[in-house]
Design a protein around this motif. Structure first.
Motif, PDB file in Angstrom:
ATOM      1  N   LEU A 170      37.601   8.995 -22.971  1.00 23.20           N
ATOM      2  CA  LEU A 170      38.529   8.997 -21.835  1.00 23.20           C
ATOM      3  C   LEU A 170      39.968   9.232 -22.267  1.00 23.20           C
ATOM      4  O   LEU A 170      40.878   9.180 -21.439  1.00 23.20           O
ATOM      5  CB  LEU A 170      38.432   7.668 -21.071  1.00 23.20           C
ATOM      6  N   THR A 173      42.894  11.040 -20.090  1.00 21.70           N
ATOM      7  CA  THR A 173      42.597  10.958 -18.654  1.00 21.70           C
ATOM      8  C   THR A 173      43.882  11.037 -17.845  1.00 21.70           C
ATOM      9  O   THR A 173      44.851  10.320 -18.110  1.00 21.70           O
ATOM     10  CB  THR A 173      41.855   9.643 -18.335  1.00 21.70           C
ATOM     11  N   ASP A 205      42.199  13.720 -13.026  1.00 21.00           N
ATOM     12  CA  ASP A 205      40.872  13.120 -13.138  1.00 21.00           C
ATOM     13  C   ASP A 205      40.710  12.019 -12.091  1.00 21.00           C
ATOM     14  O   ASP A 205      39.626  11.849 -11.524  1.00 21.00           O
ATOM     15  CB  ASP A 205      40.684  12.524 -14.536  1.00 21.00           C
ATOM     16  N   ARG A 234      38.561  14.885 -10.441  1.00 22.46           N
ATOM     17  CA  ARG A 234      37.296  15.051 -11.152  1.00 22.46           C
ATOM     18  C   ARG A 234      36.415  13.801 -11.080  1.00 22.46           C
ATOM     19  O   ARG A 234      35.200  13.886 -10.973  1.00 22.46           O
ATOM     20  CB  ARG A 234      37.558  15.381 -12.619  1.00 22.46           C
ATOM     21  N   LEU A 235      37.051  12.641 -11.168  1.00 22.26           N
ATOM     22  CA  LEU A 235      36.271  11.417 -11.305  1.00 22.26           C
ATOM     23  C   LEU A 235      36.326  10.506 -10.080  1.00 22.26           C
ATOM     24  O   LEU A 235      35.300   9.933  -9.696  1.00 22.26           O
ATOM     25  CB  LEU A 235      36.750  10.637 -12.540  1.00 22.26           C
ATOM     26  N   ARG A 274      33.296   9.236 -18.866  1.00 17.73           N
ATOM     27  CA  ARG A 274      33.447  10.558 -19.463  1.00 17.73           C
ATOM     28  C   ARG A 274      33.282  10.425 -20.968  1.00 17.73           C
ATOM     29  O   ARG A 274      33.816   9.478 -21.558  1.00 17.73           O
ATOM     30  CB  ARG A 274      34.820  11.166 -19.139  1.00 17.73           C
TER      31      ARG A 274
END
Length: 401
Positions: A170, A173, A205, A234-235, A274
């Motif tokens: 991560l 991030t 992210d 993204r997350l 991730r």
């Protein structure tokens, strides 16, 4: 011979409680009135009195203007922010509040200068007029600049934060923090769309909204809030309530954000992963939630972290910086907050500091916990930002290695 006390009279107790409530209302009203009188009187004194010796028509016209605005101001605030929620009235009242605050702050400095000039023997009408003109010119310049700052697209503030427990997967991030959008009486749908485009351009992210989405109901602010649904990550996209949600439809905003594709962290957490490493994203209600009377609404950090792996780092979203005390006790690694607006209009930042541990920026609390406090993405009330620029924050998380 001793007298035996009889049972308490419920009607008498109720009357006493009612009298106390009435007394408190009168006392509160008197304090508000006294503050308003002082806010308006000092600028009037510096600009029109204090030995300026302006021609009578100028003094009369200025006094009438101050009186009319003074009388209209509370009416506009009640119409705008009371039950009727009349946006036109709120725009007028909020603008007057900002103008009179700036005039008051610089009149204080002007009054100090005026006294200093008198002590130095440079008194007289010429000195008083110079101070009055100077205060008016500075206030006008700051108000024009402050309005431009409030209405512009926020600048991106980039900060790297080392989180020692963050796994290598991560590292790097990208966390975008929004707070205090305060969609309100001024229609800023276009501004909101611009913020969404700016967020997407950062390729985040994680996106966090730290509360105070709007002032008003969902039906009033639906158009301004709609661009939140176009933001990409993204997350995860996560949201918590701020104190202003509890002036209206807190549960409604939680539900609406869910419809716009956000995870509402209503005293709960999610885990993002991730590269084989995980990060706990936790959120709590605003600290004022319990006093709202809404069932199930309160700041419950223990509940938010229930079931979370204690070995994973925790990023907590909590509206107010002062909630960091509980974060420290719970071993949170990083808290992101808003609420302060960085003071919004100088010198209000000094008053904010009395109530909050931090006004803006990255700070450390205890051995593990760090706190990032955003100056806010929008503005509350007065459409001015003076020496407290708005921001879209990009936090880049780094592991200790």
């Amino acid at each position: 011979m001793s007298a035996t006390a009889g049972p308490a009279d419920p009607s008498g107790l109720a009357k006493d409680a009612g009298a106390v409530r009435v007394l408190r209302r009168w006392l509160g009203g008197f304090v508000v009135l006294a503050v308003l009188v002082f806010l308006f009187y000092l600028p009037w004194w510096v600009l029109l009195s204090s030995g300026t010796d302006w021609p009578f028509p100028i003094v009369l016209g200025g006094t009438v203007l101050f009186a009319v605005v003074f009388l209209a101001f509370p009416v506009m605030m009640v119409l705008g922010h009371g039950r009727r929620r009349q946006d036109w009235a709120a725009r007028i009242g909020d603008t007057v509040l900002g103008v009179i605050w700036v005039l008051f702050a610089w009149s204080v400095l002007g009054g100090v200068l005026r006294v200093a000039l008198i002590i130095l023997g440079v008194g007289g009408p010429a000195g008083a007029r110079a101070v009055a003109v100077g205060v008016a010119a500075v206030a006008l310049g700051l108000l024009v600049w402050g309005f431009t700052e409030a209405m512009r697209l926020p600048r991106v503030r980039r900060v790297e934060v080392t989180v020692p427990r963050l796994g290598h997967g991560l590292d790097g991030t990208r966390v975008v923090v929004l707070a205090d959008t305060h969609y309100g009486p001024i229609d800023r749908a276009g501004w909101s769309a611009g913020v969404a485009r700016a967020v997407n351009a950062l390729d985040p992210d994680i996106v966090c909204h730290a509360g105070d989405i709007a002032d008003g109901t969902i039906s009033q602010r639906r158009g301004q809030a709609a661009p939140l649904g176009t933001m990409r990550s993204r997350l995860a996209k996560v949201y918590v309530t701020g104190n202003h949600e509890y002036f209206g439809e807190a549960q409604g905003w939680l539900d609406h954000m869910g419809q716009l594709g956000w995870e509402s962290l209503h005293n709960r957490h999610v885990v993002v992963e991730r590269g084989g490493d995980g990060l706990v994203l936790a959120g709590v209600d605003d600290r004022t939630a319990a006093s709202s009377g809404l069932v199930g609404h309160r700041a419950d950090l223990a509940g938010a972290l229930a079931g979370a792996d204690p070995d994973l780092p925790v990023l907590l979203v909590a509206h107010q910086p002062k909630q960091v005390g509980q974060a420290v006790s719970a071993g949170v690694d990083l808290q992101v907050s808003g609420h302060t607006h960085g003071g919004q209009i100088w010198p209000f930042n000094f008053l904010v500091r009395i109530d909050q541990p931090v006004v803006h920026g990255l700070s450390r609390h205890g051995e593990r916990t760090q706190l990032y406090t955003s100056r806010g993405t929008g503005f509350w009330g007065p459409p001015f930002r003076i020496f407290a620029p708005s921001e879209i924050t990009l936090l880049t998380l780094r592991s200790s290695a």
